[in-house]
Write a protein that holds these residues in place. Structure first.
Motif, mmCIF file in Angstrom:
data_model
loop_
_atom_site.group_PDB
_atom_site.id
_atom_site.type_symbol
_atom_site.label_atom_id
_atom_site.label_comp_id
_atom_site.label_asym_id
_atom_site.label_seq_id
_atom_site.Cartn_x
_atom_site.Cartn_y
_atom_site.Cartn_z
ATOM 1 N N GLU A 100 -5.377 0.466 6.808
ATOM 2 C CA GLU A 100 -6.116 1.732 6.602
ATOM 3 C C GLU A 100 -5.266 2.706 6.996
ATOM 4 O O GLU A 100 -5.388 3.769 6.240
ATOM 5 N N LEU A 123 -2.699 3.714 3.987
ATOM 6 C CA LEU A 123 -3.697 4.260 3.014
ATOM 7 C C LEU A 123 -3.702 5.750 3.355
ATOM 8 O O LEU A 123 -3.627 6.686 2.389
ATOM 9 N N THR A 151 -6.446 12.115 -5.786
ATOM 10 C CA THR A 151 -6.681 10.595 -5.693
ATOM 11 C C THR A 151 -7.933 10.352 -4.683
ATOM 12 O O THR A 151 -7.266 10.482 -3.477
ATOM 13 N N ARG A 152 -9.134 10.210 -4.777
ATOM 14 C CA ARG A 152 -9.964 9.542 -3.690
ATOM 15 C C ARG A 152 -9.523 8.220 -3.209
ATOM 16 O O ARG A 152 -9.365 7.356 -3.880
ATOM 17 N N LYS A 153 -9.211 8.022 -2.139
ATOM 18 C CA LYS A 153 -9.049 7.060 -1.231
ATOM 19 C C LYS A 153 -10.029 6.231 -0.586
ATOM 20 O O LYS A 153 -10.581 6.724 0.388
ATOM 21 N N GLY A 175 1.290 4.355 -2.758
ATOM 22 C CA GLY A 175 1.094 5.686 -2.528
ATOM 23 C C GLY A 175 2.158 6.232 -3.218
ATOM 24 O O GLY A 175 1.880 7.382 -3.821
ATOM 25 N N ASP A 186 -9.509 7.270 -8.513
ATOM 26 C CA ASP A 186 -9.977 6.542 -7.320
ATOM 27 C C ASP A 186 -8.997 5.343 -7.070
ATOM 28 O O ASP A 186 -8.377 4.846 -8.086
ATOM 29 N N TRP A 187 -8.817 5.274 -5.730
ATOM 30 C CA TRP A 187 -7.858 4.184 -5.439
ATOM 31 C C TRP A 187 -8.901 3.292 -4.199
ATOM 32 O O TRP A 187 -9.133 3.922 -3.298
ATOM 33 N N THR A 210 0.763 -1.337 -0.120
ATOM 34 C CA THR A 210 0.003 -0.112 0.033
ATOM 35 C C THR A 210 0.819 1.217 -0.006
ATOM 36 O O THR A 210 0.540 2.386 -0.759
ATOM 37 N N ASN A 253 -8.706 0.491 -1.768
ATOM 38 C CA ASN A 253 -7.837 -0.382 -1.325
ATOM 39 C C ASN A 253 -8.609 -1.316 -0.423
ATOM 40 O O ASN A 253 -9.331 -1.226 0.408
#
Length: 308
Positions: free
Chosen positions: A140, A143, A151-153, A90, A102-103, A86, A105
């Protein structure tokens, strides 16, 4: 043409996503451990950046299976295989001229506490304790720490994923066929689940809804008990009976099959609050129909005929 990059595409879920995106007309590229099967390999961050530059979506599913004994070595690898991959993604996104929009995870619904009193949703769910929860938190947090403002995570707090190509259904089906498909422990622990088709559809749904942010619970609206789950598995396998397995015997058996009893004894009751509130519709909202669909697809693949 839209493009998706899938990290950790060699497993059951990854293979389904590869086929699903291709069927939707997307270009699909992969990140993995083997340069013979993946378009970029872990450790080659510039190559991963090149894949991600201009992509629409990144799906990260990488991580060692938790279906193993929690030895110090396995625990370290479970954590490392999630957090390091992860973190590398990034860094790769941060180096992109046109980063993915979008990401998504992978995470896990196991992050919530053992719950039999009420379902846990994204707003008021209570996080639990123990190794599995620590893994989910670390995943998390890694992330969240990625500095990728364009980028939306979204952490996908996935419940048990069920499908014809693998996952949890294989050992459950085998137990039922051997006459061992009875309740596990007292059978009252809750079991939240998701059909792999609805997991894929949920990702497409979230991709189109920019207003949804933060962690998202990925589960069917119907949660069942372990006893109800095993009864359903017995029905689709036409197993007339299933010997119950008490907790003490599960603990002995887990040593022999090299797994942990938490995987079946913890009560995982997860409500997909954000999906429900946004109007997502499930193809497989109920366990009985999901199990029948999985059995039908499985039997179609091996040439047998299935009838309910």
């Amino acid at each position: 043409m839209k493009s998706a990059v899938i990290a950790g595409a060699s497993g059951f879920i990854g293979a389904y996503f590869r086929a699903g995106f291709a069927a939707e007309g997307w270009q699909v590229r992969t990140v993995g451990r083997n340069d013979a099967t993946a378009d970029a390999v872990w450790g080659d961050t510039p190559a991963i950046t090149e894949l991600l530059d201009g992509a629409d979506v990144l799906i990260n599913l990488a991580g060692k299976s938790v279906s193993c004994r929690y030895t110090p070595e396995n625990k370290a690898e479970i954590v490392r295989s999630r957090t390091e991959t992860t973190a590398e993604l990034g860094r790769a996104i941060a180096a992109c001229a046109t980063p993915p929009r979008d990401w998504f995870n992978a995470s896990t619904g196991t992050i919530y506490r053992d719950a039999r009193d009420r379902p846990q949703d994204e707003d008021d769910g209570e996080l639990g304790s123990g190794f599995s929860v620590e893994v989910a938190r670390g995943w998390e947090e890694t992330l969240a720490a990625a500095d990728v403002p364009a980028t939306r995570k979204i952490p996908l707090r996935m419940t048990i994923v069920m499908g014809p190509g693998g996952g949890v259904m294989r050992p459950f089906n085998n137990l039922a066929r051997l006459g061992l498909g009875g309740r596990m422990g007292d059978g009252g622990q809750k079991y939240s689940w998701i059909h792999v088709q609805d997991l894929f559809r949920a990702v497409l749904f979230l991709h189109e809804r920019r207003e949804i942010t933060g962690a998202v619970n990925i589960a069917a609206p119907e949660a069942v008990t372990n006893a109800e789950l095993m009864a359903g598995v017995r029905r689709v396998n036409r197993a007339p009976f299933g010997v119950p397995t008490p907790a003490w015997l599960l603990k002995m058996g887990a040593v022999l099959i090299r797994t942990e009893t938490e995987l079946v004894l913890k009560s995982r009751w997860v409500r997909p609050g954000k999906l429900e509130d946004a109007g997502f519709t499930w193809q497989h909202p109920e366990l009985e129909g999901a199990l029948a669909d999985i059995a039908g697809r499985r039997n179609a693949q091996d040439g047998t005929v299935y009838s309910q």
